[in-house]
Design an enzyme around this catalytic site. Structure first.
Site, mmCIF file in Angstrom:
data_model
loop_
_atom_site.group_PDB
_atom_site.id
_atom_site.type_symbol
_atom_site.label_atom_id
_atom_site.label_comp_id
_atom_site.label_asym_id
_atom_site.label_seq_id
_atom_site.Cartn_x
_atom_site.Cartn_y
_atom_site.Cartn_z
ATOM 1 N N ARG A 180 54.577 11.477 33.943
ATOM 2 C CA ARG A 180 54.914 12.817 34.442
ATOM 3 C C ARG A 180 54.728 12.975 35.950
ATOM 4 N NH1 ARG A 180 51.813 16.329 29.968
ATOM 5 N NH2 ARG A 180 52.436 15.005 28.260
ATOM 6 N N PRO A 205 43.007 11.261 31.882
ATOM 7 C CA PRO A 205 41.798 10.712 32.506
ATOM 8 C C PRO A 205 40.862 11.765 33.100
ATOM 9 C CG PRO A 205 43.662 9.365 33.070
ATOM 10 C CD PRO A 205 44.194 10.578 32.361
ATOM 11 N N GLU A 206 39.686 11.886 32.485
ATOM 12 C CA GLU A 206 38.587 12.659 33.053
ATOM 13 C C GLU A 206 37.560 11.621 33.513
ATOM 14 O OE1 GLU A 206 37.314 15.907 30.477
ATOM 15 O OE2 GLU A 206 39.281 15.985 29.538
#
Length: 278
Positions: free
Chosen positions: A114, A2-3
């Site tokens: 993660r 996600p940017e």
DNA sequence: ACGAGGTCCTGCGAGC
DNA sequence: TGCTCGCAGGACCTCG
């Protein structure tokens, strides 16, 4: 990962389901994503908290609570945020980090394989200093070429590294830095302070158009990213360079090059289109 | 001021 | 088949 466009999409998807609703029975399954707060204090603050509104700042999802505090979630690499309208099955619960009942059979879930993502709970003062450390929003109406130039031209760092520096500019990560530099026909390794006004103008246009197009496409799903409704984005088919190392440049047909020379991150570019244009 | 490298974290694919 | 290893990478950190 996600940017800006991906987080914008998540926020647009979540806002109608979260605004005005209340967190019931919040559960934190993993505490290592917390920053500056204990699990105990976070849960106490969320229990029964009403969500006043949901917005985006850079790559962060910001949920403003009626108490005035803000729950700030940064998904980073593998984080995803969703509202489910059915109980979670085993696979859906597997990587759940934070979940809460919203009533009416809906559940908010932040999951993160993660767990490089982070959760902050910030009061008004802490939020002010938090957001002040982040650069301007590139899609804001008043973000002009002069602002971009001022933010980037004070460093000798490679322009790609400078573009991704959240203190200089909000929301641009590896994918859109690669794409914007290709569109602007700029060598990613050029020292930022050496760019001409003209080149910075091209970069300004490129950054804004690529981000806006990606928002329209609901983001880029290379692997993990999912929208707020659990679906993939669509911008991956429009990528010119990211993930296309060794493939032909869409503009000139030259084989695209991938290096890890800038900040040890994958940089893909066309040496012909981007290399020689000084 | 800058680059280099470590840290966090887990899944995945390559290599043996 | 089953193991180890390196890589993915955003943001932050330390060191030189």
């Amino acid at each position: 990962m996600p940017e800006l466009p991906e987080v914008e999409t998540i926020v647009r998807d979540l806002a109608p389901h979260l605004t005005g609703r209340t967190f019931h029975h919040p559960q934190l399954h993993k505490a290592d994503v917390l920053r500056g707060i204990t699990a105990r204090r976070l849960l106490r603050a969320l229990r029964g908290a009403r969500i006043a509104d949901v917005s985006r700042r850079a790559k962060h999802v910001v949920m403003r609570l009626a108490s005035g505090s803000r729950l700030v979630i940064q998904p980073r690499m593998t984080g995803s945020l969703r509202v489910h309208d059915a109980p979670l099955d085993r696979a859906e619960r597997r990587y759940a980090v934070l979940e809460a009942d919203l009533g009416r059979g809906e559940r908010f879930v932040y999951r993160d394989v993660r767990r490089l993502g982070t959760i902050h709970l910030l009061d008004e003062a802490a939020w002010s200093s938090y957001t002040a450390r982040i650069g301007p929003e590139p899609l804001a109406d008043d973000f002009d070429a002069a602002t971009l130039a001022a933010r980037l031209s004070d460093t000798r760092q490679a322009i790609k590294k400078a573009l991704m520096d959240q203190r200089k500019l909000a929301g641009v990560g590896n994918i859109y830095a690669n794409e914007a530099l290709f569109r602007a026909r700029l060598d990613p390794s050029r020292p930022a302070h050496r760019l001409t006004r003209r080149e910075l103008g091209r970069l300004h246009t490129a950054v804004r158009t690529v981000l806006a197009e990606a928002v329209t496409a609901r983001g880029t799903t290379v692997r993990d990213y999912r929208t707020g409704t659990g679906g993939p984005g669509a911008f991956q088919v429009a990528l010119d360079v990211y993930g296309r190392g060794g493939e032909p440049c869409r503009r000139c047909g030259t084989r695209l090059t991938t290096t890890h020379a800038i900040d040890a991150r994958a940089t893909t570019f066309c040496w012909r289109c981007q290399g020689a244009c000084a």
